[in-house]
Design a protein around this motif. Structure first.
Motif, short mmCIF file in Angstrom:
data_model
loop_
_atom_site.label_atom_id
_atom_site.label_comp_id
_atom_site.label_asym_id
_atom_site.label_seq_id
_atom_site.Cartn_x
_atom_site.Cartn_y
_atom_site.Cartn_z
N SER A 1 7.44 -0.15 2.96
CA SER A 1 8.00 -1.05 3.97
C SER A 1 9.12 -0.38 4.75
O SER A 1 9.27 -0.62 5.95
N ALA A 2 9.90 0.47 4.08
CA ALA A 2 10.96 1.18 4.79
C ALA A 2 10.38 2.13 5.83
O ALA A 2 10.88 2.21 6.97
N VAL A 3 9.31 2.83 5.47
CA VAL A 3 8.67 3.74 6.42
C VAL A 3 8.04 2.96 7.57
O VAL A 3 8.12 3.36 8.74
N ILE A 4 7.47 1.81 7.26
CA ILE A 4 6.83 1.00 8.30
C ILE A 4 7.88 0.46 9.28
O ILE A 4 7.62 0.36 10.48
N ILE A 5 9.06 0.12 8.78
CA ILE A 5 10.13 -0.33 9.67
C ILE A 5 10.49 0.76 10.68
O ILE A 5 10.70 0.47 11.87
N ILE A 6 10.53 2.00 10.24
CA ILE A 6 10.79 3.11 11.17
C ILE A 6 9.66 3.21 12.19
O ILE A 6 9.90 3.41 13.38
N GLY A 7 8.42 3.03 11.74
CA GLY A 7 7.28 3.07 12.66
C GLY A 7 7.32 1.97 13.69
O GLY A 7 6.95 2.17 14.85
N ILE A 8 7.79 0.79 13.29
CA ILE A 8 7.88 -0.33 14.24
C ILE A 8 9.03 -0.11 15.23
O ILE A 8 8.89 -0.37 16.42
N ALA A 9 10.16 0.35 14.73
CA ALA A 9 11.33 0.51 15.59
C ALA A 9 11.15 1.64 16.59
O ALA A 9 11.61 1.54 17.73
N PHE A 10 10.51 2.69 16.20
CA PHE A 10 10.30 3.82 17.10
C PHE A 10 8.87 3.78 17.58
O PHE A 10 8.48 2.86 18.27
N ASP A 11 8.07 4.76 17.25
CA ASP A 11 6.65 4.75 17.55
C ASP A 11 5.94 5.67 16.56
O ASP A 11 6.58 6.28 15.70
N ALA B 1 0.98 6.88 -5.18
CA ALA B 1 -0.33 6.36 -4.79
C ALA B 1 -0.19 5.13 -3.90
O ALA B 1 -0.91 4.98 -2.91
N VAL B 2 0.75 4.26 -4.23
CA VAL B 2 0.97 3.05 -3.43
C VAL B 2 1.51 3.42 -2.06
O VAL B 2 1.03 2.90 -1.03
N VAL B 3 2.49 4.30 -2.02
CA VAL B 3 3.06 4.72 -0.72
C VAL B 3 1.99 5.39 0.13
O VAL B 3 1.81 5.05 1.31
N GLY B 4 1.27 6.32 -0.44
CA GLY B 4 0.24 7.03 0.32
C GLY B 4 -0.84 6.12 0.84
O GLY B 4 -1.24 6.21 2.01
N THR B 5 -1.31 5.21 -0.01
CA THR B 5 -2.38 4.31 0.40
C THR B 5 -1.92 3.33 1.48
O THR B 5 -2.59 3.16 2.51
N SER B 6 -0.79 2.69 1.26
CA SER B 6 -0.34 1.68 2.22
C SER B 6 0.04 2.30 3.56
O SER B 6 -0.30 1.74 4.62
#
Length: 142
Positions: free
Chosen positions: A48-58, A126-131
């Motif tokens: 979720s932390a990585v996804i937040i960066i993806g949403i905030a930036f591109d 595994a969870v981080v890589g898959t999600s």
């Protein structure tokens, strides 16, 4: 007239939130054997932390910040999940028998560790890589 988007405030807050979630995920990971948490919940928080960066930036910025293939991260995680129980056989113990000990980490101090943490690390990876792979494949289509 085209409206100009100013995302500086959102991006700054996303980085702060990213760091807070990362610290909390590490705390959940290390405390997972004595309280609720562990590799799965820690992996979801890291994702979720990585996804937040993806949403905030591109997606380009996300790929620059994390320049590795998350499918390989999943593979490394599965390798740890398979390796950990097999290591018990090398000590002529039953399947999934764990070893215990103390480990000194510079920031955390003395940490009680056991080989179950290696298994949890595999689950986390595994969870981080898959999600992240799923989210990135959805984001590439847009």
């Amino acid at each position: 007239m085209k409206k100009q988007s100013n995302d500086v405030f959102f991006q700054f807050n996303a980085v702060i939130i990213f760091l807070i979630i990362m610290m909390y995920a590490v705390s959940i990971f290390f405390g997972g054997h004595y309280s609720p948490g562990g590799g799965f919940v820690g992996g979801l928080l890291l994702s979720s932390a990585v996804i937040i960066i993806g949403i905030a930036f591109d997606m380009k910025t996300l790929n620059k910040m994390f320049p590795f293939d998350f499918k390989i991260v999943t593979g490394i995680g599965l390798f740890f999940c398979i390796l950990t129980p097999i290591l018990s056989w090398t000590y002529h113990k039953t399947f999934f028998t764990h070893k215990f000990g103390e480990l000194h980490l510079p920031i955390f101090g003395e940490v009680h560790w056991h080989t179950a943490m290696l298994f949890d690390l595999g689950v986390l990876l595994a969870v981080v890589g898959t999600s992240i792979t799923i989210i990135l494949s959805i984001g590439e289509n847009e």
